[in-house]
Design a protein around this motif. Sequence first.
Motif, PDB file in Angstrom:
ATOM      1  N   ASN A   1       0.825  -1.220   0.000  1.00 45.95           N
ATOM      2  CA  ASN A   1       0.000   0.000   0.000  1.00 45.95           C
ATOM      3  C   ASN A   1       0.855   1.264   0.000  1.00 45.95           C
ATOM      4  O   ASN A   1       0.614   2.195   0.771  1.00 45.95           O
ATOM      5  N   HIS A   2       1.878   1.292  -0.845  1.00 47.90           N
ATOM      6  CA  HIS A   2       2.785   2.430  -1.030  1.00 47.90           C
ATOM      7  C   HIS A   2       3.660   2.721   0.183  1.00 47.90           C
ATOM      8  O   HIS A   2       4.205   3.813   0.306  1.00 47.90           O
ATOM      9  N   GLU A   3       3.791   1.772   1.102  1.00 51.62           N
ATOM     10  CA  GLU A   3       4.633   1.938   2.291  1.00 51.62           C
ATOM     11  C   GLU A   3       5.520   0.709   2.436  1.00 51.62           C
ATOM     12  O   GLU A   3       5.079  -0.413   2.205  1.00 51.62           O
ATOM     13  N   TYR A   4       6.763   0.930   2.862  1.00 52.37           N
ATOM     14  CA  TYR A   4       7.643  -0.199   3.151  1.00 52.37           C
ATOM     15  C   TYR A   4       7.429  -0.723   4.562  1.00 52.37           C
ATOM     16  O   TYR A   4       7.618  -1.901   4.835  1.00 52.37           O
ATOM     17  N   VAL A   5       7.071   0.173   5.493  1.00 55.73           N
ATOM     18  CA  VAL A   5       6.863  -0.194   6.891  1.00 55.73           C
ATOM     19  C   VAL A   5       5.519   0.370   7.322  1.00 55.73           C
ATOM     20  O   VAL A   5       5.196   1.519   7.039  1.00 55.73           O
ATOM     21  N   VAL A   6       4.731  -0.452   8.016  1.00 53.44           N
ATOM     22  CA  VAL A   6       3.409  -0.043   8.459  1.00 53.44           C
ATOM     23  C   VAL A   6       3.359  -0.083   9.982  1.00 53.44           C
ATOM     24  O   VAL A   6       3.633  -1.124  10.593  1.00 53.44           O
ATOM     25  N   LEU A   7       3.021   1.048  10.582  1.00 54.60           N
ATOM     26  CA  LEU A   7       2.876   1.110  12.036  1.00 54.60           C
ATOM     27  C   LEU A   7       1.580   0.445  12.468  1.00 54.60           C
ATOM     28  O   LEU A   7       0.584   0.484  11.755  1.00 54.60           O
ATOM     29  N   SER A   8       1.593  -0.143  13.646  1.00 54.55           N
ATOM     30  CA  SER A   8       0.387  -0.783  14.179  1.00 54.55           C
ATOM     31  C   SER A   8      -0.502   0.255  14.858  1.00 54.55           C
ATOM     32  O   SER A   8      -0.175   1.449  14.908  1.00 54.55           O
TER      33      SER A   8
ATOM     34  N   ARG B   1      -0.778   0.688  17.860  1.00 61.62           N
ATOM     35  CA  ARG B   1      -0.117   1.211  19.066  1.00 61.62           C
ATOM     36  C   ARG B   1       0.464   2.609  18.833  1.00 61.62           C
ATOM     37  O   ARG B   1       0.727   3.336  19.773  1.00 61.62           O
ATOM     38  N   ALA B   2       0.673   2.967  17.598  1.00 64.78           N
ATOM     39  CA  ALA B   2       1.219   4.289  17.269  1.00 64.78           C
ATOM     40  C   ALA B   2       0.069   5.285  17.119  1.00 64.78           C
ATOM     41  O   ALA B   2      -1.038   4.922  16.733  1.00 64.78           O
ATOM     42  N   SER B   3       0.360   6.533  17.412  1.00 65.26           N
ATOM     43  CA  SER B   3      -0.656   7.575  17.253  1.00 65.26           C
ATOM     44  C   SER B   3      -0.443   8.286  15.922  1.00 65.26           C
ATOM     45  O   SER B   3       0.513   8.008  15.198  1.00 65.26           O
ATOM     46  N   ASN B   4      -1.322   9.214  15.620  1.00 67.84           N
ATOM     47  CA  ASN B   4      -1.180  10.005  14.394  1.00 67.84           C
ATOM     48  C   ASN B   4       0.061  10.877  14.414  1.00 67.84           C
ATOM     49  O   ASN B   4       0.499  11.349  13.378  1.00 67.84           O
ATOM     50  N   SER B   5       0.630  11.107  15.587  1.00 65.66           N
ATOM     51  CA  SER B   5       1.827  11.951  15.668  1.00 65.66           C
ATOM     52  C   SER B   5       3.115  11.176  15.409  1.00 65.66           C
ATOM     53  O   SER B   5       4.180  11.760  15.351  1.00 65.66           O
ATOM     54  N   HIS B   6       3.036   9.852  15.270  1.00 68.64           N
ATOM     55  CA  HIS B   6       4.232   9.049  15.001  1.00 68.64           C
ATOM     56  C   HIS B   6       4.530   9.016  13.501  1.00 68.64           C
ATOM     57  O   HIS B   6       3.648   8.816  12.687  1.00 68.64           O
ATOM     58  N   SER B   7       5.787   9.208  13.186  1.00 67.16           N
ATOM     59  CA  SER B   7       6.282   9.095  11.810  1.00 67.16           C
ATOM     60  C   SER B   7       7.285   7.956  11.767  1.00 67.16           C
ATOM     61  O   SER B   7       8.028   7.733  12.716  1.00 67.16           O
ATOM     62  N   ILE B   8       7.306   7.248  10.652  1.00 71.00           N
ATOM     63  CA  ILE B   8       8.260   6.149  10.510  1.00 71.00           C
ATOM     64  C   ILE B   8       9.002   6.309   9.191  1.00 71.00           C
ATOM     65  O   ILE B   8       8.418   6.681   8.176  1.00 71.00           O
ATOM     66  N   LYS B   9      10.303   6.080   9.241  1.00 70.93           N
ATOM     67  CA  LYS B   9      11.171   6.199   8.064  1.00 70.93           C
ATOM     68  C   LYS B   9      11.980   4.922   7.932  1.00 70.93           C
ATOM     69  O   LYS B   9      12.351   4.296   8.917  1.00 70.93           O
ATOM     70  N   ILE B  10      12.272   4.551   6.700  1.00 73.26           N
ATOM     71  CA  ILE B  10      13.093   3.369   6.440  1.00 73.26           C
ATOM     72  C   ILE B  10      14.215   3.757   5.500  1.00 73.26           C
ATOM     73  O   ILE B  10      14.025   4.555   4.583  1.00 73.26           O
ATOM     74  N   ASN B  11      15.384   3.205   5.748  1.00 69.83           N
ATOM     75  CA  ASN B  11      16.544   3.444   4.902  1.00 69.83           C
ATOM     76  C   ASN B  11      17.100   2.082   4.493  1.00 69.83           C
ATOM     77  O   ASN B  11      17.582   1.328   5.338  1.00 69.83           O
TER      78      ASN B  11
ATOM     79  N   ASN C   1      -0.284   0.961  25.082  1.00 73.33           N
ATOM     80  CA  ASN C   1      -0.139  -0.377  25.668  1.00 73.33           C
ATOM     81  C   ASN C   1       1.317  -0.712  25.974  1.00 73.33           C
ATOM     82  O   ASN C   1       2.228   0.052  25.649  1.00 73.33           O
ATOM     83  N   ASN C   2       1.525  -1.864  26.566  1.00 71.99           N
ATOM     84  CA  ASN C   2       2.872  -2.297  26.924  1.00 71.99           C
ATOM     85  C   ASN C   2       3.265  -3.614  26.276  1.00 71.99           C
ATOM     86  O   ASN C   2       4.278  -4.199  26.619  1.00 71.99           O
ATOM     87  N   ASN C   3       2.443  -4.090  25.354  1.00 74.62           N
ATOM     88  CA  ASN C   3       2.770  -5.355  24.711  1.00 74.62           C
ATOM     89  C   ASN C   3       1.972  -5.481  23.416  1.00 74.62           C
ATOM     90  O   ASN C   3       0.819  -5.087  23.366  1.00 74.62           O
ATOM     91  N   GLY C   4       2.609  -6.004  22.392  1.00 74.97           N
ATOM     92  CA  GLY C   4       1.903  -6.267  21.147  1.00 74.97           C
ATOM     93  C   GLY C   4       2.626  -5.744  19.933  1.00 74.97           C
ATOM     94  O   GLY C   4       3.736  -5.217  20.016  1.00 74.97           O
ATOM     95  N   PRO C   5       1.987  -5.886  18.762  1.00 72.29           N
ATOM     96  CA  PRO C   5       2.602  -5.465  17.502  1.00 72.29           C
ATOM     97  C   PRO C   5       2.914  -3.973  17.488  1.00 72.29           C
ATOM     98  O   PRO C   5       2.119  -3.165  17.970  1.00 72.29           O
ATOM     99  N   LEU C   6       4.078  -3.641  16.935  1.00 71.84           N
ATOM    100  CA  LEU C   6       4.489  -2.240  16.829  1.00 71.84           C
ATOM    101  C   LEU C   6       4.524  -1.792  15.365  1.00 71.84           C
ATOM    102  O   LEU C   6       4.054  -0.724  15.030  1.00 71.84           O
TER     103      LEU C   6
END
Length: 131
Positions: A71-78, A80-90, A111-116
Motif C-alpha cells: 500500500n505504497h509503504e515499506y513499513v506499516v505502524l500498528s 499502538r502508534a498515534s497520528n503523531s508518530h512518523s516512521i522512516k526506512i533506509n 499499551n505495553n505489549n503487542g505489535p508495533l
Amino acid sequence: MKIKLLKYLLMSMAILLPATSIYADNLSVEPFALRPGESHVVTVNMSNSKNYTAFQVDITLPDNVEILEQNHEYVVLSERASNSHSIKINLTEGNKVKIICFSEDNTPFANNNGPLFSFLVKAKDNFNGGD
C-alpha cells in the motif's frame, strides 16, 4: 588543571553511561520459514515496562531477501502508534535496513505489549535460506 578537568570529564561520562538496563523491554519477531519466491509479512512486537515515544531498529536481511512495498509503504505502524508518530526506512547495501520511528509531540506508544510495526519480505528465486 588539564589533568583535573580530564578526571572530571571521565567521571562525568561514567555517570551518564548506564551499566545495565533494569527494564525487560524488547522487540521480537515470531520465527517463520521462507522459501524461494515466497513472501511473508514480518510483524515486530514490543514488550515494554516503560513508555517509549521513539525507536530505531537496524536489521540485516539474508542474501536474496528484499523488503517490498505494501500500500505504497515499506513499513506499516500498528494501532499502538498515534497520528503523531512518523516512521522512516533506509535501505542500504548489504541488505541492511534502518527503521526509525518517532513522535513529534512525544506521545508514547499505546499499551505495553503487542505489535508495533510490520513489513513485507520476499525471497528471490535464488534464495538459499538464512536467519
